[in-house]
Design an enzyme around this catalytic site. Sequence first.
Site, PDB file in Angstrom:
ATOM      1  CB  SER A  91      20.991   9.985 -10.573  1.00 30.12           C
ATOM      2  OG  SER A  91      19.647  10.402 -10.671  1.00 30.12           O
ATOM      3  CD  GLU A 112      16.867   6.035 -17.319  1.00 29.01           C
ATOM      4  OE1 GLU A 112      16.334   6.448 -16.260  1.00 29.01           O
ATOM      5  OE2 GLU A 112      16.208   5.666 -18.304  1.00 29.01           O
ATOM      6  CB  THR A 137      17.044   1.280 -19.326  1.00 28.01           C
ATOM      7  OG1 THR A 137      17.805   1.034 -20.508  1.00 28.01           O
ATOM      8  CG2 THR A 137      16.939   2.760 -19.069  1.00 28.01           C
ATOM      9  CB  ALA A 191      10.630  -7.344 -20.736  1.00 26.89           C
ATOM     10  CG  HIS A 201      16.423   1.114 -14.836  1.00 25.12           C
ATOM     11  ND1 HIS A 201      15.590   1.992 -15.484  1.00 25.12           N
ATOM     12  CD2 HIS A 201      17.433   1.870 -14.341  1.00 25.12           C
ATOM     13  CE1 HIS A 201      16.077   3.217 -15.377  1.00 25.12           C
ATOM     14  NE2 HIS A 201      17.200   3.170 -14.699  1.00 25.12           N
ATOM     15  N   GLY A 214       7.812  -2.317 -16.202  1.00 21.34           N
ATOM     16  CA  GLY A 214       8.386  -2.461 -17.536  1.00 21.34           C
ATOM     17  C   GLY A 214       7.323  -2.532 -18.609  1.00 21.34           C
ATOM     18  CG  ASP A 215       6.228  -0.192 -21.145  1.00 21.30           C
ATOM     19  OD1 ASP A 215       5.165  -0.432 -20.550  1.00 21.30           O
ATOM     20  OD2 ASP A 215       6.756   0.926 -21.195  1.00 21.30           O
ATOM     21  CB  ALA A 230       6.146  -1.197 -10.207  1.00 22.07           C
ATOM     22  CE1 TYR A 236       5.499   6.533 -16.072  1.00 18.80           C
ATOM     23  CE2 TYR A 236       4.946   5.568 -13.943  1.00 18.80           C
ATOM     24  CZ  TYR A 236       5.601   5.502 -15.159  1.00 18.80           C
ATOM     25  OH  TYR A 236       6.379   4.410 -15.457  1.00 18.80           O
ATOM     26  CE  LYS A 260       5.235   3.031  -8.885  1.00 14.29           C
ATOM     27  NZ  LYS A 260       5.286   3.156 -10.349  1.00 14.29           N
ATOM     28  CG  PHE A 276      10.497   8.311 -25.962  1.00 13.79           C
ATOM     29  CD1 PHE A 276      10.383   6.938 -26.048  1.00 13.79           C
ATOM     30  CD2 PHE A 276      10.966   8.868 -24.782  1.00 13.79           C
ATOM     31  CE1 PHE A 276      10.722   6.129 -24.982  1.00 13.79           C
ATOM     32  CE2 PHE A 276      11.303   8.073 -23.705  1.00 13.79           C
ATOM     33  CZ  PHE A 276      11.182   6.693 -23.808  1.00 13.79           C
ATOM     34  CG  HIS A 291      17.146  10.049 -13.097  1.00 15.92           C
ATOM     35  ND1 HIS A 291      18.130   9.214 -12.608  1.00 15.92           N
ATOM     36  CD2 HIS A 291      16.616   9.394 -14.160  1.00 15.92           C
ATOM     37  CE1 HIS A 291      18.193   8.110 -13.336  1.00 15.92           C
ATOM     38  NE2 HIS A 291      17.280   8.193 -14.286  1.00 15.92           N
TER      39      HIS A 291
HETATM   40  P1  FAD Z   1       3.333   0.276 -12.459  1.00 12.00           P
HETATM   41  O1  FAD Z   1       3.624   1.104 -11.269  1.00 12.00           O
HETATM   42  O2  FAD Z   1       3.006  -1.159 -12.231  1.00 12.00           O
HETATM   43  O3  FAD Z   1       2.126   0.981 -13.228  1.00 12.00           O
HETATM   44  C1  FAD Z   1       1.772   0.593 -14.545  1.00 12.00           C
HETATM   45  C2  FAD Z   1       0.307   0.900 -14.805  1.00 12.00           C
HETATM   46  O4  FAD Z   1      -0.514  -0.011 -14.050  1.00 12.00           O
HETATM   47  C3  FAD Z   1      -0.148   2.297 -14.376  1.00 12.00           C
HETATM   48  O5  FAD Z   1      -1.125   2.719 -15.294  1.00 12.00           O
HETATM   49  C4  FAD Z   1      -0.760   2.084 -12.993  1.00 12.00           C
HETATM   50  O6  FAD Z   1      -1.758   3.046 -12.702  1.00 12.00           O
HETATM   51  C5  FAD Z   1      -1.356   0.698 -13.156  1.00 12.00           C
HETATM   52  N1  FAD Z   1      -1.349  -0.082 -11.925  1.00 12.00           N
HETATM   53  C6  FAD Z   1      -0.366  -0.145 -10.990  1.00 12.00           C
HETATM   54  N2  FAD Z   1      -0.707  -1.014 -10.001  1.00 12.00           N
HETATM   55  C7  FAD Z   1      -1.937  -1.508 -10.327  1.00 12.00           C
HETATM   56  C8  FAD Z   1      -2.808  -2.446  -9.732  1.00 12.00           C
HETATM   57  N3  FAD Z   1      -2.487  -3.054  -8.592  1.00 12.00           N
HETATM   58  N4  FAD Z   1      -3.978  -2.714 -10.369  1.00 12.00           N
HETATM   59  C9  FAD Z   1      -4.315  -2.121 -11.526  1.00 12.00           C
HETATM   60  N5  FAD Z   1      -3.516  -1.220 -12.140  1.00 12.00           N
HETATM   61  C10 FAD Z   1      -2.350  -0.920 -11.549  1.00 12.00           C
HETATM   62  N6  FAD Z   1      10.708   0.577 -18.870  1.00 12.00           N
HETATM   63  C11 FAD Z   1      11.492  -0.494 -19.166  1.00 12.00           C
HETATM   64  O7  FAD Z   1      11.011  -1.420 -19.835  1.00 12.00           O
HETATM   65  N7  FAD Z   1      12.782  -0.556 -18.734  1.00 12.00           N
HETATM   66  C12 FAD Z   1      13.338   0.408 -17.969  1.00 12.00           C
HETATM   67  O8  FAD Z   1      14.505   0.315 -17.601  1.00 12.00           O
HETATM   68  C13 FAD Z   1      12.541   1.551 -17.622  1.00 12.00           C
HETATM   69  N8  FAD Z   1      13.028   2.546 -16.845  1.00 12.00           N
HETATM   70  C14 FAD Z   1      12.201   3.570 -16.446  1.00 12.00           C
HETATM   71  C15 FAD Z   1      12.699   4.537 -15.562  1.00 12.00           C
HETATM   72  C16 FAD Z   1      11.881   5.589 -15.136  1.00 12.00           C
HETATM   73  C17 FAD Z   1      12.443   6.601 -14.165  1.00 12.00           C
HETATM   74  C18 FAD Z   1      10.546   5.685 -15.622  1.00 12.00           C
HETATM   75  C19 FAD Z   1       9.676   6.826 -15.207  1.00 12.00           C
HETATM   76  C20 FAD Z   1      10.056   4.734 -16.504  1.00 12.00           C
HETATM   77  C21 FAD Z   1      10.866   3.657 -16.915  1.00 12.00           C
HETATM   78  N9  FAD Z   1      10.399   2.660 -17.770  1.00 12.00           N
HETATM   79  C22 FAD Z   1      11.196   1.583 -18.107  1.00 12.00           C
HETATM   80  C23 FAD Z   1       9.045   2.712 -18.305  1.00 12.00           C
HETATM   81  C24 FAD Z   1       8.066   1.917 -17.432  1.00 12.00           C
HETATM   82  O9  FAD Z   1       8.465   0.574 -17.334  1.00 12.00           O
HETATM   83  C25 FAD Z   1       6.709   2.019 -18.076  1.00 12.00           C
HETATM   84  O10 FAD Z   1       6.200   3.326 -17.928  1.00 12.00           O
HETATM   85  C26 FAD Z   1       5.716   0.971 -17.635  1.00 12.00           C
HETATM   86  O11 FAD Z   1       4.599   1.048 -18.525  1.00 12.00           O
HETATM   87  C27 FAD Z   1       5.192   1.167 -16.211  1.00 12.00           C
HETATM   88  O12 FAD Z   1       6.103   0.822 -15.258  1.00 12.00           O
HETATM   89  P2  FAD Z   1       5.836   1.159 -13.716  1.00 12.00           P
HETATM   90  O13 FAD Z   1       6.923   0.568 -12.948  1.00 12.00           O
HETATM   91  O14 FAD Z   1       5.544   2.580 -13.540  1.00 12.00           O
HETATM   92  O15 FAD Z   1       4.485   0.288 -13.519  1.00 12.00           O
END
Ligand code: FAD
Length: 281
Positions: A12, A14, A46, A49, A75, A106-107, A121, A143, A163, A214, A264
């Site tokens: 795939s 991106e 992607t 926010a 995404h 997201g960030d 997530a 990760y 998740k 990055f 990917h």
């Molecule tokens: P989560 O799974 O929510 O995790 C985030 C952090 O919170 C982690 O440290 C985790 O350990 C912690 N955590 C999770 N659940 C809990 C809980 N219940 N209580 C306490 N802590 C918890 N970013 C964008 O903005 N747009 C995109 O399109 C985008 N695409 C991406 C695609 C891929 C394949 C990857 C790997 C990353 C992408 N990112 C994108 C980056 C991503 O959004 C960031 O890394 C973000 O900081 C974390 O997203 P996540 O979905 O992994 O979050």
Amino acid sequence: MSTDHNSKPVFSCEFFPPRTDVGMEKLIATQQQLQNTISPAFFSVTFGAGGTTRDRTLETVRQLRSDESSIIAPHISCIGSSKQQLEELLNQYMALGINRLVTLRGDMPEGVEQVNELNHANELVAFVREKTGDHFYIEVAAYPEYHPESASPNADFEHFLNKARAGADSAITQYFYNIDAYTRFVEKCEQAQLDIPIVPGIMPIINYANLIRFSDNCGAEIPRWIRLQLAAYENDPDSLRDFGTDVVARLCQQLLEAGAPGLHFYTLNQSEAILKIWDRL
Ligand code: FAD
């Protein structure tokens, strides 16, 4: 890590939403080149926010959908969006015939007000399942070198399992250059009886400064031997790209030999580096 050489690897690619019309035209040409050579299972787009970046993802999805042979996976992230906004977006994607999503926390971009109702997530995955049932094939992020904000490796892994178990079909990893981080992560998933594909995310090496910046932000480690060699090629872009192709193609080959279910590619909206890697596989 178990190896299943019988199933065909899934590839795939991106993209990120371009900011200009010219960027969009270039992206459509890139999509065509990748479709004709790699024929990826899907192209993902992607999501940023905040208002205008959020709309650009939807618009890019619409444009890329005009090639009916391509499957597009937007995404979607929960940070910075209300539940109502997320539900509207899901409805718009369903109306467009989209049935695949990459689902993230997201960030938050600097300076944008945070109005999230869902904090992680796993909550977004559960929300998508609650609102749309099995309509979407859901990917989540993994990760192998741990998320930079995580309290500890074990906590991060537990959060990943939560998740995935909230309803994900598959995971895509943050990029890495240490293959052991990936194989260990997959083994931990197997030990935890999590049986979804964990697809390695592949970052081509094109530009030294961007890659370092990055990687420092997202917590991907660049091994010392790669970092030093890239630094030595900083003013020699051709050698840097040749070295980068060599390193990344070898990593891809090793991953496929180790049984990775696919790759990917983070294309950075360019086809050249990906096609050079592809030629070597
Ligand atoms: P989560 O799974 O929510 O995790 C985030 C952090 O919170 C982690 O440290 C985790 O350990 C912690 N955590 C999770 N659940 C809990 C809980 N219940 N209580 C306490 N802590 C918890 N970013 C964008 O903005 N747009 C995109 O399109 C985008 N695409 C991406 C695609 C891929 C394949 C990857 C790997 C990353 C992408 N990112 C994108 C980056 C991503 O959004 C960031 O890394 C973000 O900081 C974390 O997203 P996540 O979905 O992994 O979050």
